[in-house]
Design a protein around this motif. Sequence first.
Motif, mmCIF file in Angstrom:
data_model
loop_
_atom_site.group_PDB
_atom_site.id
_atom_site.type_symbol
_atom_site.label_atom_id
_atom_site.label_comp_id
_atom_site.label_asym_id
_atom_site.label_seq_id
_atom_site.Cartn_x
_atom_site.Cartn_y
_atom_site.Cartn_z
ATOM 1 N N SER A 133 2.345 7.097 -11.111
ATOM 2 C CA SER A 133 1.422 6.206 -11.801
ATOM 3 C C SER A 133 0.448 5.477 -10.871
ATOM 4 N N ILE A 134 0.894 5.094 -9.688
ATOM 5 C CA ILE A 134 0.045 4.354 -8.758
ATOM 6 C C ILE A 134 0.058 5.054 -7.403
ATOM 7 N N PRO A 135 -1.120 5.434 -6.901
ATOM 8 C CA PRO A 135 -1.181 6.079 -5.583
ATOM 9 C C PRO A 135 -0.741 5.114 -4.477
ATOM 10 N N THR A 136 -0.185 5.655 -3.426
ATOM 11 C CA THR A 136 0.306 4.815 -2.326
ATOM 12 C C THR A 136 -0.831 4.061 -1.640
ATOM 13 N N ASN A 137 -2.044 4.639 -1.640
ATOM 14 C CA ASN A 137 -3.142 3.932 -0.977
ATOM 15 C C ASN A 137 -3.511 2.643 -1.724
ATOM 16 N N VAL A 138 -3.265 2.585 -3.024
ATOM 17 C CA VAL A 138 -3.512 1.357 -3.775
ATOM 18 C C VAL A 138 -2.507 0.285 -3.349
ATOM 19 N N CYS A 139 -1.256 0.656 -3.245
ATOM 20 C CA CYS A 139 -0.230 -0.295 -2.785
ATOM 21 C C CYS A 139 -0.523 -0.773 -1.367
ATOM 22 N N ASN A 140 -0.958 0.140 -0.507
ATOM 23 C CA ASN A 140 -1.293 -0.227 0.867
ATOM 24 C C ASN A 140 -2.497 -1.158 0.917
ATOM 25 N N SER A 141 -3.494 -0.898 0.084
ATOM 26 C CA SER A 141 -4.680 -1.756 0.040
ATOM 27 C C SER A 141 -4.327 -3.158 -0.443
ATOM 28 N N LEU A 142 -3.445 -3.249 -1.420
ATOM 29 C CA LEU A 142 -3.009 -4.555 -1.901
ATOM 30 C C LEU A 142 -2.243 -5.309 -0.817
ATOM 31 N N ALA A 143 -1.432 -4.596 -0.064
ATOM 32 C CA ALA A 143 -0.710 -5.228 1.053
ATOM 33 C C ALA A 143 -1.693 -5.751 2.094
ATOM 34 N N ASP A 144 -2.766 -5.000 2.346
ATOM 35 C CA ASP A 144 -3.799 -5.455 3.287
ATOM 36 C C ASP A 144 -4.506 -6.712 2.771
ATOM 37 N N LEU A 145 -4.773 -6.755 1.463
ATOM 38 C CA LEU A 145 -5.398 -7.943 0.877
ATOM 39 C C LEU A 145 -4.507 -9.172 1.034
ATOM 40 N N VAL A 146 -3.222 -8.980 0.861
ATOM 41 C CA VAL A 146 -2.278 -10.092 1.034
ATOM 42 C C VAL A 146 -2.325 -10.598 2.470
ATOM 43 N N THR A 147 -2.334 -9.680 3.418
ATOM 44 C CA THR A 147 -2.371 -10.058 4.831
ATOM 45 C C THR A 147 -3.651 -10.811 5.165
#
Length: 94
Positions: A72-86
Amino acid sequence: MYKDEMIQLHQFLVYVLKYLAENDQIKNDCSEYISLNISPHHIHKTKAEHKHAIFVLCKIIAQLIADKDSNSIPTNVCNSLADLVTRSEKELKA
């Protein structure tokens, strides 16, 4: 986005998180959010703090959805969200 709109989005994401998370698992999944010690009801917190909380919630929700359905959700989306948090965390500290 205005602060009151951020607070409304923050509240909506909390509702989504509660809907998606299992009863006992929610504290494990949300430990990062809980450690922020900010909720949508904390209107005295800054706009930047609510923004950071929103990014953290988005990351947690994306991970929960990805865990339930890996397609349902590509890993690059999860990684991008983690970058936004950082990045938002660095802005808070500055």
